[in-house]
Scaffold this motif. Structure first.
Motif, PDB file in Angstrom:
ATOM      1  N   MET A  27      -3.572  35.216  41.964  1.00  0.00           N
ATOM      2  CA  MET A  27      -3.249  33.914  42.192  1.00  0.00           C
ATOM      3  C   MET A  27      -3.972  32.495  42.789  1.00  0.00           C
ATOM      4  SD  MET A  27       0.882  35.528  43.386  1.00  0.00           S
ATOM      5  CE  MET A  27       0.902  33.632  44.041  1.00  0.00           C
ATOM      6  N   ASN A  28      -5.230  32.150  42.259  1.00  0.00           N
ATOM      7  CA  ASN A  28      -6.125  31.536  42.362  1.00  0.00           C
ATOM      8  C   ASN A  28      -6.561  31.213  41.456  1.00  0.00           C
ATOM      9  OD1 ASN A  28      -8.399  32.846  41.861  1.00  0.00           O
ATOM     10  ND2 ASN A  28      -7.447  34.156  43.510  1.00  0.00           N
ATOM     11  N   HIS A  29      -7.529  29.419  41.514  1.00  0.00           N
ATOM     12  CA  HIS A  29      -8.139  29.126  39.868  1.00  0.00           C
ATOM     13  C   HIS A  29      -9.256  29.833  40.161  1.00  0.00           C
ATOM     14  CE1 HIS A  29     -10.337  28.372  44.058  1.00  0.00           C
ATOM     15  NE2 HIS A  29     -11.738  27.482  43.351  1.00  0.00           N
ATOM     16  N   LEU A  30      -9.659  30.848  40.464  1.00  0.00           N
ATOM     17  CA  LEU A  30     -10.975  31.613  39.752  1.00  0.00           C
ATOM     18  C   LEU A  30     -10.909  32.653  39.079  1.00  0.00           C
ATOM     19  CD1 LEU A  30     -12.838  32.388  43.589  1.00  0.00           C
ATOM     20  CD2 LEU A  30     -13.345  30.818  41.577  1.00  0.00           C
ATOM     21  N   ALA A  31      -9.445  33.283  39.266  1.00  0.00           N
ATOM     22  CA  ALA A  31      -8.724  34.436  38.897  1.00  0.00           C
ATOM     23  C   ALA A  31      -8.104  33.728  37.479  1.00  0.00           C
ATOM     24  CB  ALA A  31      -7.752  35.249  39.033  1.00  0.00           C
ATOM     25  N   ARG A  32      -7.851  32.642  37.394  1.00  0.00           N
ATOM     26  CA  ARG A  32      -7.460  31.664  36.694  1.00  0.00           C
ATOM     27  C   ARG A  32      -8.027  31.440  35.747  1.00  0.00           C
ATOM     28  NH1 ARG A  32      -1.428  31.325  35.554  1.00  0.00           N
ATOM     29  NH2 ARG A  32      -0.875  31.589  37.546  1.00  0.00           N
ATOM     30  N   ASN A  33      -9.265  31.216  35.729  1.00  0.00           N
ATOM     31  CA  ASN A  33     -10.361  30.104  35.265  1.00  0.00           C
ATOM     32  C   ASN A  33     -11.097  31.698  34.303  1.00  0.00           C
ATOM     33  OD1 ASN A  33      -9.132  27.765  34.801  1.00  0.00           O
ATOM     34  ND2 ASN A  33     -10.488  27.472  36.582  1.00  0.00           N
ATOM     35  N   ARG A  34     -10.980  32.557  34.712  1.00  0.00           N
ATOM     36  CA  ARG A  34     -11.952  34.007  34.731  1.00  0.00           C
ATOM     37  C   ARG A  34     -11.739  35.017  35.158  1.00  0.00           C
ATOM     38  NH1 ARG A  34     -14.271  30.684  37.745  1.00  0.00           N
ATOM     39  NH2 ARG A  34     -15.391  29.240  36.813  1.00  0.00           N
ATOM     40  N   ALA A  35     -11.003  35.754  34.264  1.00  0.00           N
ATOM     41  CA  ALA A  35     -10.203  37.383  34.053  1.00  0.00           C
ATOM     42  C   ALA A  35     -10.938  38.084  34.927  1.00  0.00           C
ATOM     43  CB  ALA A  35     -10.045  37.127  33.228  1.00  0.00           C
ATOM     44  N   PHE A  98      -2.035  37.025  30.895  1.00  0.00           N
ATOM     45  CA  PHE A  98      -0.973  36.524  29.830  1.00  0.00           C
ATOM     46  C   PHE A  98      -1.064  34.889  30.147  1.00  0.00           C
ATOM     47  CE2 PHE A  98       1.060  40.954  29.959  1.00  0.00           C
ATOM     48  CZ  PHE A  98       0.053  41.522  28.902  1.00  0.00           C
ATOM     49  N   ARG A  99      -1.257  33.944  30.536  1.00  0.00           N
ATOM     50  CA  ARG A  99      -1.766  32.667  31.159  1.00  0.00           C
ATOM     51  C   ARG A  99       0.320  32.578  31.588  1.00  0.00           C
ATOM     52  NH1 ARG A  99      -6.384  31.894  30.574  1.00  0.00           N
ATOM     53  NH2 ARG A  99      -8.672  32.479  29.515  1.00  0.00           N
ATOM     54  N   GLN A 100       0.281  33.271  31.652  1.00  0.00           N
ATOM     55  CA  GLN A 100       2.106  32.141  32.429  1.00  0.00           C
ATOM     56  C   GLN A 100       1.707  30.893  33.324  1.00  0.00           C
ATOM     57  OE1 GLN A 100       4.789  33.199  31.422  1.00  0.00           O
ATOM     58  NE2 GLN A 100       3.764  34.408  29.716  1.00  0.00           N
ATOM     59  N   ASP A 154      -3.177  28.236  43.568  1.00  0.00           N
ATOM     60  CA  ASP A 154      -3.005  28.831  42.812  1.00  0.00           C
ATOM     61  C   ASP A 154      -3.091  27.352  41.132  1.00  0.00           C
ATOM     62  OD1 ASP A 154      -3.161  30.243  40.656  1.00  0.00           O
ATOM     63  OD2 ASP A 154      -0.777  30.597  41.024  1.00  0.00           O
ATOM     64  N   CYS A 155      -3.375  27.374  39.975  1.00  0.00           N
ATOM     65  CA  CYS A 155      -3.434  26.245  39.692  1.00  0.00           C
ATOM     66  C   CYS A 155      -2.534  26.671  37.828  1.00  0.00           C
ATOM     67  CB  CYS A 155      -5.007  25.520  39.283  1.00  0.00           C
ATOM     68  SG  CYS A 155      -6.184  26.966  38.547  1.00  0.00           S
ATOM     69  N   GLU A 156      -2.817  25.756  37.820  1.00  0.00           N
ATOM     70  CA  GLU A 156      -2.169  25.760  35.637  1.00  0.00           C
ATOM     71  C   GLU A 156      -3.045  26.362  35.108  1.00  0.00           C
ATOM     72  OE1 GLU A 156       0.928  25.974  34.323  1.00  0.00           O
ATOM     73  OE2 GLU A 156       1.794  25.102  36.780  1.00  0.00           O
ATOM     74  N   PRO A 157      -2.920  27.406  34.276  1.00  0.00           N
ATOM     75  CA  PRO A 157      -4.682  27.830  33.323  1.00  0.00           C
ATOM     76  C   PRO A 157      -4.321  27.330  32.498  1.00  0.00           C
ATOM     77  CG  PRO A 157      -1.646  28.848  33.039  1.00  0.00           C
ATOM     78  CD  PRO A 157      -1.386  28.061  33.999  1.00  0.00           C
ATOM     79  N   GLU A 158      -5.850  26.928  31.723  1.00  0.00           N
ATOM     80  CA  GLU A 158      -6.486  26.194  30.774  1.00  0.00           C
ATOM     81  C   GLU A 158      -5.745  27.006  29.611  1.00  0.00           C
ATOM     82  OE1 GLU A 158     -10.586  26.355  31.517  1.00  0.00           O
ATOM     83  OE2 GLU A 158     -10.324  25.277  33.075  1.00  0.00           O
ATOM     84  N   HIS A 159      -5.187  26.281  28.850  1.00  0.00           N
ATOM     85  CA  HIS A 159      -4.591  27.466  27.351  1.00  0.00           C
ATOM     86  C   HIS A 159      -5.658  27.278  26.160  1.00  0.00           C
ATOM     87  CE1 HIS A 159      -0.725  28.493  28.644  1.00  0.00           C
ATOM     88  NE2 HIS A 159      -0.919  27.072  28.893  1.00  0.00           N
ATOM     89  N   ALA A 160      -6.179  27.715  25.829  1.00  0.00           N
ATOM     90  CA  ALA A 160      -7.265  27.395  24.286  1.00  0.00           C
ATOM     91  C   ALA A 160      -6.569  28.143  23.262  1.00  0.00           C
ATOM     92  CB  ALA A 160      -8.191  28.728  24.844  1.00  0.00           C
ATOM     93  N   ARG A 161      -6.992  27.188  22.769  1.00  0.00           N
ATOM     94  CA  ARG A 161      -6.136  26.910  21.410  1.00  0.00           C
ATOM     95  C   ARG A 161      -6.492  28.158  20.385  1.00  0.00           C
ATOM     96  NH1 ARG A 161      -5.320  21.218  18.024  1.00  0.00           N
ATOM     97  NH2 ARG A 161      -7.081  22.459  16.867  1.00  0.00           N
TER      98      ARG A 161
END
Length: 171
Positions: A27-35, A98-100, A154-161
């Motif tokens: 639950m942080n920006h590092l893991a959210r942006n890079r799995a 799963f980018r929730q 934590d930050c919102e996930p980036e949604h790649a189309r």
């Protein structure tokens, strides 16, 4: 069978610590942006949890050093700690992978904390004390730490189309 319940609160606190750290590394920006960064943080934190667990076990046991605890302890204990750590980390990891949205991640982790930690004192089956108040206190503290961690890091996930909308295809 004679069971000593003296150190039960330490075990309950260690389970709460595993829940906070295991989900917090996701639950942080590092893991959210890079799995891959989430996996790296989780792997290093699993090693840290194993060392802390061995240190606690040695301190409560015969008082020998941490290295002795890591090498002389029953290997099954290490496997149990890592397996429990992996299982208790699933809500944070799954929500991030799963980018929730943050709110769903927070809900998943807080619900897990409530479901796992409230009945924990009762599950020890101490005939003299159900440890319900201790369980409630540890649950409240853990929930507050998780909520604070999520709010600060934590930050919102980036949604790649992954697909092209129909309007763009027709052009």
């Amino acid at each position: 069978m004679n069971i000593d319940f003296t150190f039960a609160p330490w075990g309950m606190a260690f389970a709460a610590l595993m829940l906070v750290i295991g989900n917090g590394v996701w639950m942080n920006h590092l893991a959210r942006n890079r799995a891959w960064m989430g996996w790296l943080l989780w792997s290093s934190s699993a090693t840290l949890i194993l060392i802390v667990g061995a240190a606690i076990e040695q301190q409560m046991g015969n008082g020998s050093g941490i290295w002795a605890g890591l090498t002389n302890v029953n290997k099954e204990n290490h496997w149990i700690v890592i397996t429990l750590y992996a299982l208790i980390s699933i809500p944070g990891a799954a929500s991030v992978l799963f980018r929730q949205p943050v709110i769903w991640t927070r809900l998943a982790v807080l619900t897990t904390a409530i479901i796992v930690l409230i009945p924990l004192g009762r599950q020890l089956q101490d005939p003299n004390d159900s440890r319900l108040l201790l369980s409630l206190g540890i649950t409240a503290t853990t929930a507050a730490l998780i909520w604070l961690w999520s709010k600060l890091l934590d930050c919102e996930p980036e949604h790649a189309r992954k697909t092209v909308p129909l309007e763009e295809m027709s052009q």
